[in-house]
Write a protein that holds these residues in place. Structure first.
Motif, PDB file in Angstrom:
ATOM      1  N   ILE A  13      26.076   9.172 -18.674  1.00 43.31           N
ATOM      2  CA  ILE A  13      26.058   8.021 -17.769  1.00 43.31           C
ATOM      3  C   ILE A  13      27.479   7.637 -17.407  1.00 43.31           C
ATOM      4  O   ILE A  13      28.301   7.369 -18.296  1.00 43.31           O
ATOM      5  CB  ILE A  13      25.337   6.819 -18.411  1.00 43.31           C
ATOM      6  CG1 ILE A  13      23.890   7.176 -18.746  1.00 43.31           C
ATOM      7  CG2 ILE A  13      25.402   5.595 -17.498  1.00 43.31           C
ATOM      8  CD1 ILE A  13      23.162   6.110 -19.552  1.00 43.31           C
ATOM      9  N   LEU A  24      19.500   3.557 -19.669  1.00 43.32           N
ATOM     10  CA  LEU A  24      19.719   3.912 -21.066  1.00 43.32           C
ATOM     11  C   LEU A  24      18.642   3.297 -21.957  1.00 43.32           C
ATOM     12  O   LEU A  24      18.100   3.970 -22.848  1.00 43.32           O
ATOM     13  CB  LEU A  24      21.104   3.462 -21.518  1.00 43.32           C
ATOM     14  CG  LEU A  24      21.425   3.705 -22.998  1.00 43.32           C
ATOM     15  CD1 LEU A  24      21.328   5.183 -23.355  1.00 43.32           C
ATOM     16  CD2 LEU A  24      22.811   3.153 -23.347  1.00 43.32           C
ATOM     17  N   PRO A  37      20.303  10.699 -24.543  1.00 49.21           N
ATOM     18  CA  PRO A  37      21.606  10.179 -24.131  1.00 49.21           C
ATOM     19  C   PRO A  37      22.737  10.879 -24.880  1.00 49.21           C
ATOM     20  O   PRO A  37      22.673  11.062 -26.105  1.00 49.21           O
ATOM     21  CB  PRO A  37      21.532   8.699 -24.500  1.00 49.21           C
ATOM     22  CG  PRO A  37      20.066   8.385 -24.491  1.00 49.21           C
ATOM     23  CD  PRO A  37      19.405   9.623 -25.007  1.00 49.21           C
ATOM     24  N   ALA A  40      28.568   7.814 -22.498  1.00 50.34           N
ATOM     25  CA  ALA A  40      28.760   7.036 -21.286  1.00 50.34           C
ATOM     26  C   ALA A  40      30.246   6.760 -21.096  1.00 50.34           C
ATOM     27  O   ALA A  40      31.048   6.878 -22.029  1.00 50.34           O
ATOM     28  CB  ALA A  40      27.977   5.730 -21.353  1.00 50.34           C
TER      29      ALA A  40
END
Length: 328
Positions: A13, A24, A37, A40
């Motif tokens: 991200i 998320l 994930p 980020a």
């Protein structure tokens, strides 16, 4: 892709504002997560604290390049001016890309990017969540059952107590400005995407945009379009409601009418009034379901499998209409 082909694709991200956080959370909270994930990045000093609160242990990486290196698919949730440079960087590294809309604030840059990405067969899509909306699916089911008949007209109305909306104030530096922001790009584009997908190609016939002065974004718009030959009336304004936002997409046909209200409420004309779908949910409750559906499709996109996320071409067609309205 991850060496383990059966593992969920790794999602990176870039841009950890409200949209990055929402996606998320959807990835973390979904049972049998579609994506994993990976990290980020956001240049905001507050991003690290917010990321730690949402996902303790998920790294805030040093820059966008590090996120691209760590992921199989890059979700670009930065302000519009950064969308295409980040997407091009990720595609060049062999990653899939999931972009926030609009593609860019620069229409010519969007046209070049889409042409090049299509020619290269890029794995890229745009986050118009109505592609996974249960409410939209209900409208389609009613239409298939004959509740509408031949479509004859469409009305789209949006209104806001203020712009940006209360939950967007942290991003008001660009959302409130004419160069990248405004409700036509941020909100009306969703309903133009829905119109394009359900009715056909968009043709702008007449438009007017009102600006409050300086470099501030629009305060009102009016437009007349067609979609697959169906006449469309569009209106939007800041003011006129006490709510953050309210909206209605109303399609009328020979046999009846269908309406999507306040993002998530599917309704059909019945007995002289409107009947709401029995399983309708307010947007706050439907949104996580929609985002989980989007993430399942992101996983398919990353693996090169069929899915029905908004294409780059659809997003470009929407952007062309949006920018023409704003230039009117």
């Amino acid at each position: 892709m991850d060496d383990n082909a059966s593992a969920p694709p790794r999602l990176g991200i870039v841009g950890f504002g409200i949209m990055g956080e929402r996606l998320l959370r959807a990835a973390l909270e979904a049972p049998g997560a579609a994506v994993r994930p990976a990290g980020a990045w956001d240049p905001s000093p507050e991003a690290a604290a917010r990321l730690a609160a949402v996902a303790p242990g998920l790294p805030l990486l040093p820059d966008a390049a590090a996120v691209i290196e760590a992921c199989d698919c890059l979700y670009v949730a930065a302000p519009p001016a950064a969308h295409l440079p980040l997407a091009a960087q990720a595609l060049a590294a062999g990653r899939a890309v999931f972009l926030e809309k609009p593609l860019s604030h620069d229409l010519e840059a969007s046209r070049r990017f889409v042409a090049e990405a299509e020619a290269a067969g890029a794995r890229a899509a745009v986050n118009f969540p109505m592609a996974s909306s249960p409410a939209v699916a209900q409208l389609l089911a009613w239409r298939k059952d004959g509740a509408l008949g031949d479509p004859e007209s469409l009305e789209v109305e949006v209104a806001f107590s203020a712009w940006p909306r209360s939950w967007q104030r942290d991003a008001s530096g660009w959302l409130s400005r004419r160069a990248e922001g405004g409700f036509t790009r941020e909100v009306v584009s969703h309903f133009l995407f829905l119109t394009r997908r359900l009715l056909g190609p968009l043709v702008l016939e007449e438009a007017r945009a009102t600006f409050p002065g300086g470099d501030l974004a629009e305060s009102a718009i009016e437009a007349r379009l067609s979609a697959g030959g169906v006449p469309v009336r569009l209106r939007g304004a800041v003011g006129g409601t006490e709510r953050d936002d309210t909206n209605a997409w109303t399609l009328r046909g020979r046999a009846g009418a269908l309406r999507l209200r306040d993002w998530s409420i599917a309704e059909r004309s019945e007995g002289g009034g409107w009947s709401t779908a029995p399983d309708a949910l307010p947007n706050e409750r439907q949104r996580p379901l929609v985002l989980r559906g989007q993430l399942e499709k992101v996983a398919a996109l990353t693996r090169g499998l069929p899915q029905d996320l908004a294409t780059l071409r659809e997003a470009l067609e929407v952007q062309e209409v949006v920018e023409a309205i704003l230039a009117a």
